[in-house]
Enzyme design. Sequence first.
Site, PDB file in Angstrom:
ATOM      1  N   THR A 181       1.139  -4.008   4.469  1.00 32.42           N
ATOM      2  CA  THR A 181       0.788  -4.298   5.863  1.00 32.42           C
ATOM      3  C   THR A 181       0.201  -5.693   6.058  1.00 32.42           C
ATOM      4  O   THR A 181       0.328  -6.272   7.141  1.00 32.42           O
ATOM      5  CB  THR A 181      -0.237  -3.278   6.393  1.00 32.42           C
ATOM      6  OG1 THR A 181      -1.432  -3.349   5.596  1.00 32.42           O
ATOM      7  CG2 THR A 181       0.317  -1.866   6.354  1.00 32.42           C
ATOM      8  N   ASP A 182      -0.442  -6.257   5.021  1.00 30.09           N
ATOM      9  CA  ASP A 182      -1.204  -7.497   5.214  1.00 30.09           C
ATOM     10  C   ASP A 182      -0.343  -8.653   5.709  1.00 30.09           C
ATOM     11  O   ASP A 182      -0.780  -9.436   6.563  1.00 30.09           O
ATOM     12  CB  ASP A 182      -1.909  -7.889   3.914  1.00 30.09           C
ATOM     13  CG  ASP A 182      -3.128  -7.025   3.635  1.00 30.09           C
ATOM     14  OD1 ASP A 182      -3.522  -6.260   4.529  1.00 30.09           O
ATOM     15  OD2 ASP A 182      -3.675  -7.114   2.522  1.00 30.09           O
TER      16      ASP A 182
ATOM     17  N   SER B  75       1.056  -7.078  -0.784  1.00 22.03           N
ATOM     18  CA  SER B  75       1.617  -8.054   0.155  1.00 22.03           C
ATOM     19  C   SER B  75       0.689  -9.224   0.442  1.00 22.03           C
ATOM     20  O   SER B  75       1.133 -10.252   0.951  1.00 22.03           O
ATOM     21  CB  SER B  75       2.036  -7.380   1.467  1.00 22.03           C
ATOM     22  OG  SER B  75       0.950  -7.127   2.306  1.00 22.03           O
TER      23      SER B  75
ATOM     24  N   THR C 284       0.824  -1.214   0.000  1.00 18.23           N
ATOM     25  CA  THR C 284       0.000   0.000   0.000  1.00 18.23           C
ATOM     26  C   THR C 284       0.849   1.252   0.000  1.00 18.23           C
ATOM     27  O   THR C 284       0.474   2.265  -0.590  1.00 18.23           O
ATOM     28  CB  THR C 284      -0.932  -0.003   1.227  1.00 18.23           C
ATOM     29  OG1 THR C 284      -1.834  -1.103   1.124  1.00 18.23           O
ATOM     30  CG2 THR C 284      -1.739   1.281   1.320  1.00 18.23           C
TER      31      THR C 284
END
Length: 326
Positions: free
Chosen positions: A96-97, A63, A13
Amino acid sequence: MLKKLVFLGTGGTIAGMASSAGDNVGYKAAQVGVDQLLAAIPTLALAVGDWAVAFEQVAQVDSKDMGWAQWRALAQRVQHQTSQTDVAALIITHGTDTLEETAFFLSQVLPAAVQSKPVVLTCAMRPASSLTPDGPQNVLDAVAVARSVHARGVLAVCAGTVHSARDVQKVHPYRHNAFDSGDAGPLAYVEEGVVRWLHACPVAEPTGTTVSISNLTTAAWPRVEIVLNHAGASGAIVRALCAPPADGDPVVRGIVVAGTGNGTIHQDLEAALRGAQQRGIRVMRTTRCALGCVVAGTSEHKWPPSIALSPVKARIALMLDLMAGH
């Protein structure tokens, strides 16, 4: 000797773009290269100070799509860069995932000597095109951590908070401060470019495996799946995992069960897991609770609990253990 700070870009992101600056959800991740990302931070040169800067695009993915090929390439580049005498620290821009998984993976496969230098993962919850992107500040905070004399090992920095690779978890799907370290708490806070350390960074310990970065080939990755215990859970998913795989699919080698409470498992699911174990499939027990860990009782359980690892990190630990032939 002039110190060097190396940035490794992987997408996410933080490198995302949307058609509208007001859209913080409908963006497409991994659109901006790490060079463009850094060039858009006007105060970066001030934060870096007298250190030299280099950057490299290791991957460019959302991610959620992070896989073994990207992990292998990233681990190899981290090891290469940190082995250079003039490189003082690394910063990895990441989605972030799966940041918590990548951080834990790196902490397990990087040699202890490499982890004497800081390897800092940072990210963003808003795309680069946002009216209020959080990526630039997170990068600046990561720089402050990377330059700190107290920093070492694999760390994660987001929303002014520093987490260890072992404890960091994504706990919120939207807000800027999306990460937490559970019972352990954060290692530090970054306040106006100054790192306020609460705890010392963990010392890298031997992982107990013989897996090296050089043999992290795609073909070597054992298949380990995660199943969830819940009210009315059955063994259907486990039995399906034990069935002969379709052409080209790898055989399941391990199963991590995210149990309820203190790692409890529904009797039907437990029976299926016993059947899987009889087929030679390794089983590891964790809890689906966000805090705490499975506390072992006085009597030995059928399956060992993970040592304070979340289900996704326990999966990585089990995969590496299987790769080592344990």
